[in-house]
Design an enzyme around this catalytic site. Structure first.
Site, PDB file in Angstrom:
ATOM      1  N   ASP A   1      51.910  63.508 118.236  1.00  0.00           N
ATOM      2  CA  ASP A   1      52.201  62.726 117.031  1.00  0.00           C
ATOM      3  C   ASP A   1      50.990  61.850 116.750  1.00  0.00           C
ATOM      4  OD1 ASP A   1      52.776  59.768 118.126  1.00  0.00           O
ATOM      5  OD2 ASP A   1      53.522  61.232 119.564  1.00  0.00           O
TER       6      ASP A   1
ATOM      7  N   GLU B   1      57.438  67.960 130.334  1.00  0.00           N
ATOM      8  CA  GLU B   1      56.020  68.046 130.687  1.00  0.00           C
ATOM      9  C   GLU B   1      55.771  68.825 131.979  1.00  0.00           C
ATOM     10  OE1 GLU B   1      54.426  64.040 128.405  1.00  0.00           O
ATOM     11  OE2 GLU B   1      55.375  63.798 130.352  1.00  0.00           O
TER      12      GLU B   1
HETATM   13  N1  SAH Z   1      62.166  60.986 123.211  1.00  0.00           N
HETATM   14  C1  SAH Z   1      62.131  60.355 124.514  1.00  0.00           C
HETATM   15  C2  SAH Z   1      61.235  59.142 124.519  1.00  0.00           C
HETATM   16  C3  SAH Z   1      59.770  59.504 124.419  1.00  0.00           C
HETATM   17  S1  SAH Z   1      58.724  58.135 124.715  1.00  0.00           S
HETATM   18  C4  SAH Z   1      63.550  59.949 124.876  1.00  0.00           C
HETATM   19  O1  SAH Z   1      64.347  59.677 124.003  1.00  0.00           O
HETATM   20  O2  SAH Z   1      63.836  59.907 126.079  1.00  0.00           O
HETATM   21  C5  SAH Z   1      57.167  58.895 124.479  1.00  0.00           C
HETATM   22  C6  SAH Z   1      56.564  59.634 125.649  1.00  0.00           C
HETATM   23  O3  SAH Z   1      55.493  60.446 125.212  1.00  0.00           O
HETATM   24  C7  SAH Z   1      55.950  58.733 126.713  1.00  0.00           C
HETATM   25  O4  SAH Z   1      56.056  59.337 127.980  1.00  0.00           O
HETATM   26  C8  SAH Z   1      54.489  58.582 126.265  1.00  0.00           C
HETATM   27  O5  SAH Z   1      53.583  58.650 127.347  1.00  0.00           O
HETATM   28  C9  SAH Z   1      54.231  59.755 125.313  1.00  0.00           C
HETATM   29  N2  SAH Z   1      53.874  59.423 123.924  1.00  0.00           N
HETATM   30  C10 SAH Z   1      53.698  60.355 122.962  1.00  0.00           C
HETATM   31  N3  SAH Z   1      53.438  59.784 121.773  1.00  0.00           N
HETATM   32  C11 SAH Z   1      53.416  58.433 121.972  1.00  0.00           C
HETATM   33  C12 SAH Z   1      53.229  57.314 121.116  1.00  0.00           C
HETATM   34  N4  SAH Z   1      53.044  57.466 119.799  1.00  0.00           N
HETATM   35  N5  SAH Z   1      53.291  56.072 121.652  1.00  0.00           N
HETATM   36  C13 SAH Z   1      53.507  55.914 122.981  1.00  0.00           C
HETATM   37  N6  SAH Z   1      53.728  56.943 123.824  1.00  0.00           N
HETATM   38  C14 SAH Z   1      53.688  58.210 123.355  1.00  0.00           C
END
Ligand code: SAH
Length: 227
Positions: free
Chosen positions: A195, A11
């Site tokens: 998503d 980001e």
């Molecule tokens: N793929 C990452 C984890 C991502 S968690 C890893 O393995 O390290 C998701 C991140 O994107 C968080 O920072 C949150 O703010 C945002 N986000 C995007 N879609 C989301 C969803 N469906 N639910 C919660 N957070 C979401």
């Protein structure tokens, strides 16, 4: 000093790539990037995922680096069916969806001494709307529900959407809002949709994280120019 905060490296990397020149300061198990853009002093960081990390980092940006405004850039899951992957929205208000002392008769998202919803800064929101218009970008706004959970299940998604009338969900915004509101720092929370927070959202997330993060970061840079 203006703070730009993200949750994950993806980001803020687009910003660091665009700025090229920056100084790195290590503090509190994290790295803070100091840069200049169009004569504006910036402090940039990714907090790591979740409400506590985001609150810690926002606090440091304000208390240690003296940020007078804070802009959040990142991605979120859509709850409102009118929001599609790559759409962008800013938070008009934010709520912690996983804050729950309902056992004592309180509503979801409420603990004594706080309000359920926190409002973002009207001036920054107006500026964002103006810039979006100039650039022909369809910038939406709404309620963002924040919690320490990646939402990827229809029933959970529906619950958050219906309980808080929320439009998007993510894991940092409301905690940043709480810090900024408490310390009187105007804040702006921007999210591009990665998503739709239902079954299989993790696959869309992986596919669209970088492109959506880029869309959000680009917009934040154009806001900085106008601040
Ligand atoms: N793929 C990452 C984890 C991502 S968690 C890893 O393995 O390290 C998701 C991140 O994107 C968080 O920072 C949150 O703010 C945002 N986000 C995007 N879609 C989301 C969803 N469906 N639910 C919660 N957070 C979401």
């Amino acid at each position: 000093m203006i703070a730009i905060l993200g949750a994950m490296p993806e980001e803020i990397t687009p910003l660091l790539d665009a700025l090229k020149d920056y100084e790195e300061i290590r503090y509190a198990n994290n790295v803070f990037y100091l840069a200049k853009f169009k004569d504006k002093e910036l402090v940039i960081a990714y907090s790591k995922i979740g409400k506590v990390n985001a609150a810690l980092t926002a606090t440091i940006m304000i208390e240690k680096f003296k940020a007078q405004k804070l802009l959040f850039t990142g991605v979120a899951g859509a709850l409102n069916e009118n929001l599609k992957i790559k759409d962008m929205l800013y938070a008009e208000s934010l709520v912690q969806h996983d804050l729950d002392i309902t056992a004592f008769g309180h509503p979801h998202g409420f603990v004594p001494g706080t309000s359920i919803f926190m409002k973002s800064d009207g001036n920054l929101n107006v500026l964002a709307t103006k810039i979006a218009k100039q650039k022909g970008i369809n910038l939406k706004s709404g309620i963002i529900a924040t919690g320490d959970q990646f939402i990827c299940e229809q029933s959970k998604k529906d619950w958050i959407k219906n309980t808080f009338k929320a439009d998007a969900t993510e894991m940092e915004g409301a905690s940043v809002a709480l810090v900024c509101e408490s310390l009187n720092v105007p804040f702006f929370i921007l999210r591009a949709i990665s998503d739709e927070a239902g079954g299989g959202a993790e696959f869309d997330f992986d596919e669209f994280l970088q492109s959506s993060a880029n869309i959000s970061a680009d917009f934040i840079l154009s806001m900085i120019e106008e601040l």
